[in-house]
Design a protein around this motif. Sequence first.
Motif, PDB file in Angstrom:
ATOM      1  N   MET A   1      73.095 -17.605  34.284  1.00  0.00           N
ATOM      2  CA  MET A   1      72.232 -16.912  35.185  1.00  0.00           C
ATOM      3  C   MET A   1      72.804 -16.995  36.588  1.00  0.00           C
ATOM      4  SD  MET A   1      68.370 -17.697  34.754  1.00  0.00           S
ATOM      5  CE  MET A   1      67.445 -17.126  33.570  1.00  0.00           C
ATOM      6  N   ASP A   2      72.466 -16.081  37.219  1.00  0.00           N
ATOM      7  CA  ASP A   2      72.953 -15.891  38.576  1.00  0.00           C
ATOM      8  C   ASP A   2      72.074 -16.693  39.535  1.00  0.00           C
ATOM      9  OD1 ASP A   2      72.652 -14.495  41.038  1.00  0.00           O
ATOM     10  OD2 ASP A   2      73.540 -12.721  40.140  1.00  0.00           O
TER      11      ASP A   2
ATOM     12  N   ILE B   1      67.944 -17.238  39.897  1.00  0.00           N
ATOM     13  CA  ILE B   1      67.278 -18.547  39.852  1.00  0.00           C
ATOM     14  C   ILE B   1      66.404 -18.705  41.104  1.00  0.00           C
ATOM     15  CG2 ILE B   1      67.666 -21.036  39.915  1.00  0.00           C
ATOM     16  CD1 ILE B   1      70.126 -20.552  38.196  1.00  0.00           C
ATOM     17  N   LYS B   2      66.968 -18.301  42.226  1.00  0.00           N
ATOM     18  CA  LYS B   2      66.197 -18.364  43.465  1.00  0.00           C
ATOM     19  C   LYS B   2      64.949 -17.479  43.355  1.00  0.00           C
ATOM     20  CE  LYS B   2      69.880 -19.259  46.754  1.00  0.00           C
ATOM     21  NZ  LYS B   2      70.641 -18.712  47.861  1.00  0.00           N
ATOM     22  N   GLY B   3      65.097 -16.319  42.819  1.00  0.00           N
ATOM     23  CA  GLY B   3      63.976 -15.389  42.665  1.00  0.00           C
ATOM     24  C   GLY B   3      62.904 -15.952  41.749  1.00  0.00           C
ATOM     25  N   LEU B   4      63.382 -16.578  40.620  1.00  0.00           N
ATOM     26  CA  LEU B   4      62.411 -17.187  39.705  1.00  0.00           C
ATOM     27  C   LEU B   4      61.681 -18.357  40.375  1.00  0.00           C
ATOM     28  CD1 LEU B   4      64.303 -17.274  36.293  1.00  0.00           C
ATOM     29  CD2 LEU B   4      62.224 -16.030  36.828  1.00  0.00           C
ATOM     30  N   ALA B   5      62.389 -19.148  41.143  1.00  0.00           N
ATOM     31  CA  ALA B   5      61.781 -20.292  41.826  1.00  0.00           C
ATOM     32  C   ALA B   5      60.764 -19.810  42.862  1.00  0.00           C
ATOM     33  CB  ALA B   5      62.845 -21.159  42.488  1.00  0.00           C
TER      34      ALA B   5
END
Length: 182
Positions: free
Chosen positions: A1-2, A6-10
């Motif tokens: 994953m990019d 990951i930042k967006g999911l967090a």
Amino acid sequence: MDTSMIKGLAIGAVSVVALSASGIVGYKTLVRPSYAEVLAVKDIKEKVRTPREECQDVPVQKRAAVEDRNRIAGTVIGGVLGGLVGSQIGRGGGNTVATIAGAAAGGYAGNSIQKDMQNKDVVSTVEHRCKTVFDVSEKIVGYDVSYRLDGKEDHVQLAYDPGNRIPVKDGKLVLEPPERAK
């Protein structure tokens, strides 16, 4: 994953948690009761003693005023009558002794009779007499109120009868009478 994913999911997860928490707080605020249910109201009473004057006319008998304190009239009348009776007894010098003795005994008897009459002589009057009496009554000075709020039962004393519910503001009872509550 990019990493941007990951930042967006967090960020999304944090946002969802924050929105959920604010929703729960907002829901709790919306479902907070605006009234507490009154379970029982008991009067708090105080005895009050109120003085008043009670008057009545009372018949009174007093000893009459004595005009002849030395009972001269009784002594003189008794002496004269005793002397007359004594003069009827005896002859000569014995007559004089009997007259003097009769006058002395009659004077004493007349004095005693007048004394008894004066002691029994009363005057009836009516006197107006008053006294202070107390009327006792009960006065309601407050109310002991049992209530239920958020499933918990408690009680509070109020200056007014709240009826069947007590207003609640910000989770606390509004204890002022309804006409003063703002």
